[in-house]
Design an enzyme around this catalytic site. Structure first.
Site, PDB file in Angstrom:
ATOM      1  N   TRP A 106      51.818  84.246  66.838  1.00  0.00           N
ATOM      2  CA  TRP A 106      50.418  84.603  66.567  1.00  0.00           C
ATOM      3  C   TRP A 106      49.473  84.169  67.668  1.00  0.00           C
ATOM      4  CZ3 TRP A 106      50.110  88.493  63.647  1.00  0.00           C
ATOM      5  CH2 TRP A 106      50.963  88.653  62.551  1.00  0.00           C
ATOM      6  N   ASP A 175      42.971  79.408  64.579  1.00  0.00           N
ATOM      7  CA  ASP A 175      43.492  80.353  63.597  1.00  0.00           C
ATOM      8  C   ASP A 175      44.200  79.544  62.510  1.00  0.00           C
ATOM      9  OD1 ASP A 175      44.899  82.212  62.118  1.00  0.00           O
ATOM     10  OD2 ASP A 175      45.964  83.107  63.814  1.00  0.00           O
ATOM     11  N   LYS A 199      47.467  84.780  52.996  1.00  0.00           N
ATOM     12  CA  LYS A 199      48.547  83.793  53.016  1.00  0.00           C
ATOM     13  C   LYS A 199      48.268  82.709  51.968  1.00  0.00           C
ATOM     14  CE  LYS A 199      49.954  86.112  56.631  1.00  0.00           C
ATOM     15  NZ  LYS A 199      49.569  85.881  57.992  1.00  0.00           N
TER      16      LYS A 199
HETATM   17  C1  LIG Z   1      49.421  86.772  59.291  1.00  0.00           C
HETATM   18  C2  LIG Z   1      48.774  86.061  60.414  1.00  0.00           C
HETATM   19  C3  LIG Z   1      47.901  86.709  61.301  1.00  0.00           C
HETATM   20  C4  LIG Z   1      47.612  88.183  61.234  1.00  0.00           C
HETATM   21  O1  LIG Z   1      46.895  88.505  60.124  1.00  0.00           O
HETATM   22  P1  LIG Z   1      46.503  90.012  59.763  1.00  0.00           P
HETATM   23  O2  LIG Z   1      45.591  89.824  58.615  1.00  0.00           O
HETATM   24  O3  LIG Z   1      47.762  90.749  59.454  1.00  0.00           O
HETATM   25  O4  LIG Z   1      45.821  90.576  60.961  1.00  0.00           O
HETATM   26  C5  LIG Z   1      47.293  85.956  62.272  1.00  0.00           C
HETATM   27  N1  LIG Z   1      47.539  84.645  62.401  1.00  0.00           N
HETATM   28  C6  LIG Z   1      48.383  83.997  61.576  1.00  0.00           C
HETATM   29  C7  LIG Z   1      48.613  82.527  61.762  1.00  0.00           C
HETATM   30  C8  LIG Z   1      49.029  84.683  60.564  1.00  0.00           C
HETATM   31  O5  LIG Z   1      49.877  84.032  59.740  1.00  0.00           O
END
Ligand SMILES: *Cc1c(COP(=O)(O)O)cnc(C)c1O
Length: 368
Positions: A106, A175, A199
């Site tokens: 990511w 993030d 998540k």
């Molecule tokens: C799932 C995820 C993303 C991407 O998220 P989307 O909503 O599919 O764009 C980005 N960063 C992390 C750490 C993730 O687990």
């Protein structure tokens, strides 16, 4: 567990607390005597304004967000924020350069996206095998960077930062899509925090952004307005129609979190849950192998191979099918890394985790 439900260890979209789903079900047709569903409610109505206000207030409470941090509910997912962070912040300093700590899929994607808008300095040597977080004194940072970017939990590789980096005043962008609200943390250490909801804090559709006030107003002229933090702050996240239902679900998750006892309790539970699975791995005489260095093992996504460090395909397939028979689903590792991934977000209970740990022990006894 309600009838027909399974134990869902999915990496995302992931399990929601059953109480949240039940509440949503109860309020589905007639939300608080409005006579309509939240999905049918005007985003400019007083009823929806109350949902926004409560959601924000509960979040501020859960992680002690100070007044000088603004909260946004945006669309575009974590991926949208890969671009948004660069578009809003690259310009903070002349040179349009940002430092990226690439520790997995990511953050690698975020760095690549940011390259469209400025100079990206990768502070770690390139690697194809992500298994650890090198100590900060080995990072090659640029003192003139506009910001320092990292991913708190790499969902695909199962790598989690056990610390918040030092940045000498350079704003930190983080993030937290897959571990936000799994523990208390000091918001004031960050410039921008963001997280897709699907998540750990809700369903897909809404992305939470927490941004420090002084970082607003530096967006590049090409920044789409819906991703412009200042424009969205001024519009109270209502520049255009927000993902209203997803915000409502996230609000229910925040209420649930508060009822459970907040992020302290989540941290305690996460530690117990993660330990119960890693212990089975570590005591398995390499029947189960976790490639991640113990110092950076994720509490949220436990990744491992079965039968050896590279995994034995037949055993891993068998493991997935045997788990399925016991109603444990969505444990296949990401297609880029293979193996098994057991995700232990806030909604996963201790009991569900122990069921998995017990199954792992039995599986080893039967198939080693
Ligand atoms: C799932 C995820 C993303 C991407 O998220 P989307 O909503 O599919 O764009 C980005 N960063 C992390 C750490 C993730 O687990």
């Amino acid at each position: 567990m309600s009838e027909g439900r399974v134990i869902n260890f999915a990496p995302g979209p992931a399990k929601l607390p059953e109480a949240v789903l039940q509440r949503a079900q109860k309020e589905m047709l007639n939300y608080k005597n409005t006579g309509v569903s939240v999905m049918e409610l005007s985003h400019r109505s007083a009823d929806f304004a109350k949902i926004m206000t409560m959601t924000e207030a509960n979040l501020r409470d859960l992680i002690a967000i100070p007044e000088n941090y603004k909260i946004l509910f945006l669309q575009g997912g974590g991926t949208g924020q890969f671009a948004a962070t660069a578009l809003n912040l690259m310009n903070l300093k002349k040179g349009q350069c940002a430092d990226y700590v690439v520790t997995g899929t990511w953050s690698a994607k975020a760095a690549k996206e940011a390259e469209k808008y400025g100079k990206v300095n990768r502070v770690l040597p390139k690697t194809s095998k992500y298994t650890m977080i090198p100590p900060q004194d080995t990072w090659t940072v640029n003192p003139d960077a506009s910001y320092l970017y990292y991913c708190a939990n790499e969902t695909v590789h199962g790598i989690e930062f056990p610390f918040i980096p030092e940045s000498n005043g350079v704003p930190i962008v983080c993030d937290m899509s897959s571990n936000i609200l799994s523990k208390p943390f000091d918001v004031t250490k960050f410039g921008v925090i963001y997280a897709g909801a699907q998540k750990n804090i809700g369903c897909a559709g809404v992305t939470l952004v927490i941004v420090r006030e002084d970082l607003l107003g530096h967006a590049m002229p090409i920044c789409p307005t819906i991703l412009d933090y200042k424009a969205q702050v001024e519009a109270n996240s209502l520049y255009n129609t927000p993902p209203a239902y997803s915000i409502y679900i996230m609000g229910l998750v925040f209420e649930w979190l508060k009822e459970q006892g907040g992020t302290d309790i989540m941290e305690e539970r996460s530690a117990i849950k993660a330990k119960s699975i890693y212990d089975v791995i570590d005591e398995s005489n390499s029947f189960y192998c976790c490639p991640v260095d113990p110092s950076a093992r994720s509490r949220m996504n436990v990744c491992f191979r079965i039968g050896g460090p590279d995994g034995v395909d037949e055993l891993e397939k068998k493991f997935i099918s045997e788990a399925q028979k016991r109603k444990m689903v969505s444990i296949k590792g990401h297609r880029s890394v293979g193996g098994i991934r057991v995700s232990l977000y806030n909604a996963i209970t201790l009991e569900e985790t122990f069921t998995m740990a017990q199954f792992m022990t039995e599986f080893q006894a039967n198939y080693q």
